[in-house]
Enzyme design. Sequence first.
Site, PDB file in Angstrom:
ATOM      1  N   HIS A 291      -4.117   1.222   7.912  1.00  0.00           N
ATOM      2  CA  HIS A 291      -4.567   0.723   6.620  1.00  0.00           C
ATOM      3  C   HIS A 291      -6.029   0.254   6.628  1.00  0.00           C
ATOM      4  O   HIS A 291      -6.763   0.470   5.661  1.00  0.00           O
ATOM      5  CB  HIS A 291      -3.656  -0.425   6.179  1.00  0.00           C
ATOM      6  CG  HIS A 291      -3.950  -0.935   4.810  1.00  0.00           C
ATOM      7  ND1 HIS A 291      -3.475  -0.317   3.670  1.00  0.00           N
ATOM      8  CD2 HIS A 291      -4.724  -1.974   4.398  1.00  0.00           C
ATOM      9  CE1 HIS A 291      -3.917  -0.969   2.615  1.00  0.00           C
ATOM     10  NE2 HIS A 291      -4.667  -1.977   3.022  1.00  0.00           N
TER      11      HIS A 291
ATOM     12  N   HIS B  32      -6.802   1.749   1.529  1.00  0.00           N
ATOM     13  CA  HIS B  32      -6.379   2.616   2.627  1.00  0.00           C
ATOM     14  C   HIS B  32      -7.305   3.848   2.679  1.00  0.00           C
ATOM     15  O   HIS B  32      -7.608   4.427   1.643  1.00  0.00           O
ATOM     16  CB  HIS B  32      -4.930   3.054   2.388  1.00  0.00           C
ATOM     17  CG  HIS B  32      -4.290   3.672   3.580  1.00  0.00           C
ATOM     18  ND1 HIS B  32      -3.263   3.068   4.267  1.00  0.00           N
ATOM     19  CD2 HIS B  32      -4.540   4.830   4.223  1.00  0.00           C
ATOM     20  CE1 HIS B  32      -2.913   3.842   5.277  1.00  0.00           C
ATOM     21  NE2 HIS B  32      -3.666   4.908   5.272  1.00  0.00           N
TER      22      HIS B  32
ATOM     23  N   CYS C 100       0.312   3.779   3.300  1.00  0.00           N
ATOM     24  CA  CYS C 100       0.759   3.484   4.659  1.00  0.00           C
ATOM     25  C   CYS C 100       2.041   4.275   4.916  1.00  0.00           C
ATOM     26  O   CYS C 100       2.763   4.620   3.977  1.00  0.00           O
ATOM     27  CB  CYS C 100       1.022   1.993   4.821  1.00  0.00           C
ATOM     28  SG  CYS C 100      -0.476   0.985   5.022  1.00  0.00           S
TER      29      CYS C 100
ATOM     30  N   GLN D 231      -9.821  12.583  -2.028  1.00  0.00           N
ATOM     31  CA  GLN D 231      -9.098  13.303  -3.078  1.00  0.00           C
ATOM     32  C   GLN D 231      -9.539  14.761  -3.108  1.00  0.00           C
ATOM     33  O   GLN D 231     -10.625  15.095  -2.641  1.00  0.00           O
ATOM     34  CB  GLN D 231      -9.376  12.655  -4.435  1.00  0.00           C
ATOM     35  CG  GLN D 231      -8.970  11.188  -4.467  1.00  0.00           C
ATOM     36  CD  GLN D 231      -9.102  10.604  -5.854  1.00  0.00           C
ATOM     37  OE1 GLN D 231      -8.414  11.024  -6.774  1.00  0.00           O
ATOM     38  NE2 GLN D 231      -9.989   9.639  -6.008  1.00  0.00           N
TER      39      GLN D 231
ATOM     40  N   ASN E  48     -14.193   8.633  -2.419  1.00  0.00           N
ATOM     41  CA  ASN E  48     -14.805   7.433  -2.972  1.00  0.00           C
ATOM     42  C   ASN E  48     -14.454   6.317  -2.002  1.00  0.00           C
ATOM     43  O   ASN E  48     -13.291   6.148  -1.666  1.00  0.00           O
ATOM     44  CB  ASN E  48     -14.202   7.064  -4.332  1.00  0.00           C
ATOM     45  CG  ASN E  48     -14.438   8.132  -5.382  1.00  0.00           C
ATOM     46  OD1 ASN E  48     -15.452   8.797  -5.368  1.00  0.00           O
ATOM     47  ND2 ASN E  48     -13.492   8.281  -6.290  1.00  0.00           N
TER      48      ASN E  48
ATOM     49  N   HIS F  44      -8.739   7.124   2.353  1.00  0.00           N
ATOM     50  CA  HIS F  44      -8.235   8.350   1.739  1.00  0.00           C
ATOM     51  C   HIS F  44      -9.319   9.005   0.910  1.00  0.00           C
ATOM     52  O   HIS F  44     -10.303   8.377   0.528  1.00  0.00           O
ATOM     53  CB  HIS F  44      -7.018   8.055   0.857  1.00  0.00           C
ATOM     54  CG  HIS F  44      -7.353   7.352  -0.428  1.00  0.00           C
ATOM     55  ND1 HIS F  44      -7.700   6.022  -0.496  1.00  0.00           N
ATOM     56  CD2 HIS F  44      -7.407   7.810  -1.706  1.00  0.00           C
ATOM     57  CE1 HIS F  44      -7.947   5.685  -1.749  1.00  0.00           C
ATOM     58  NE2 HIS F  44      -7.782   6.756  -2.505  1.00  0.00           N
TER      59      HIS F  44
ATOM     60  N   CYS G  48       0.836  -1.205   0.000  1.00  0.00           N
ATOM     61  CA  CYS G  48       0.000   0.000   0.000  1.00  0.00           C
ATOM     62  C   CYS G  48       0.872   1.256   0.000  1.00  0.00           C
ATOM     63  O   CYS G  48       1.700   1.447   0.887  1.00  0.00           O
ATOM     64  CB  CYS G  48      -0.916   0.005   1.226  1.00  0.00           C
ATOM     65  SG  CYS G  48      -1.838   1.546   1.375  1.00  0.00           S
TER      66      CYS G  48
HETATM   67 ZN   LIG Z   1      -2.229   1.363   3.653  1.00  0.00          ZN
END
Ligand SMILES: [Zn+2]
Length: 370
Positions: A145, A196, A85, A200, A185, A198, A82
């Site tokens: 994560h 993970h 991370c 945008q 999303n 997140h 990932c």
């Molecule tokens: Zn991650």
Amino acid sequence: MADQPISHRSPHVRKTTVTLADGRELVYFGGIPERPADYPDRRRLDRVHVHSQARWDHLLGEWVIIASHRQDRTFSPDTSHCPLCPSTAGRLTEIPAPDYEVVVFENRFPTLGSRDPDRAGDGDDLLAGRPARGRCEVICFSPQHDASFADLSPGRAAIIMAAWVDRSAELAAYPGVEQVYCFENRGQEIGVTLSHPHGQIYAYPYVTPRTDRMLASCDAYRRGTGRNLFDDLLAAEQADARRIVLQGRHWTAFVPFAAHWPYEVHLYPRQRVPGLVALADAAQAEFCELYLDLLRRFDRLFGTPAPYISAWHQAPVRRGGDEFALHLELFTTRRAPGKLKYLAGSESGMGAFANDIAPEAAAERLRQLG
Ligand SMILES: [Zn+2]
């Protein structure tokens, strides 16, 4: 490297900007790490040549971005690879530090961005594109994560809010940026390639089609009534009350009368402001509480984490600030356990939505899940 309080509005949230190996910017928000300069990006990274193009669809009157360089981007790496991370001694990721609270960085494979020169007209105005300048950033909500936004503490959500405010102000000041859009999303069903947690942030070189339509509706309503459409819609939803999901001191969350999606909630501050930067401190704080509550209700809808899209709607940079109302639109595409609503023939072909769940029933269901 800059290390400073984020603004007079959020003096408690520290902001530190560093540069990644390929020249992209990365910004740490919050107290970890203590000394980001101690963690330089040790990767060997070539610069990605970004050359997005904006092409005008004359029939629909909207821009389409052509970003063919994105075909090579990372797709669903396993957890051990990932890129969001924190870095460890044995594995270097996009985030050089061994820990962080919230991080924002320029996407390595952005949809928007171009260093191509503006092309002179080639004589055929109907088929002329232009470089799609702008910027795409990734915002990591947590170093963990397997977390999701719904798992976060109100304190962590407040740092994310501070980051959204900061990016909205900073990107709006970039040359040529017309609109800043913060969104998340969530879920493979939505097409998310990295699990993970997140979101945008896009800085567009034009006003997006939906915002443009909302402003046109506001203008027409203002001409017809002398009033603000957002104000009257919110007042009408509050008076009707059947679709209200949550009511705070500063925010109202409701399923809109004409919801497009099976479960869709709009969250409006009671005092209309054009964007995140104008949001009062008390409203920022209450948003974090209500939003976490809403996300947890969404996850309880069908027993498994809900795939969703969460979208901040803000006024464009250069127009509409006196009419537009900042709000967040949250919706899931899941309509029943194991069943997704797809944008099929009517929606994708004609832009004509049909929703199988009555907004009143959706609101009732979401209220009961508290
Ligand atoms: Zn991650």
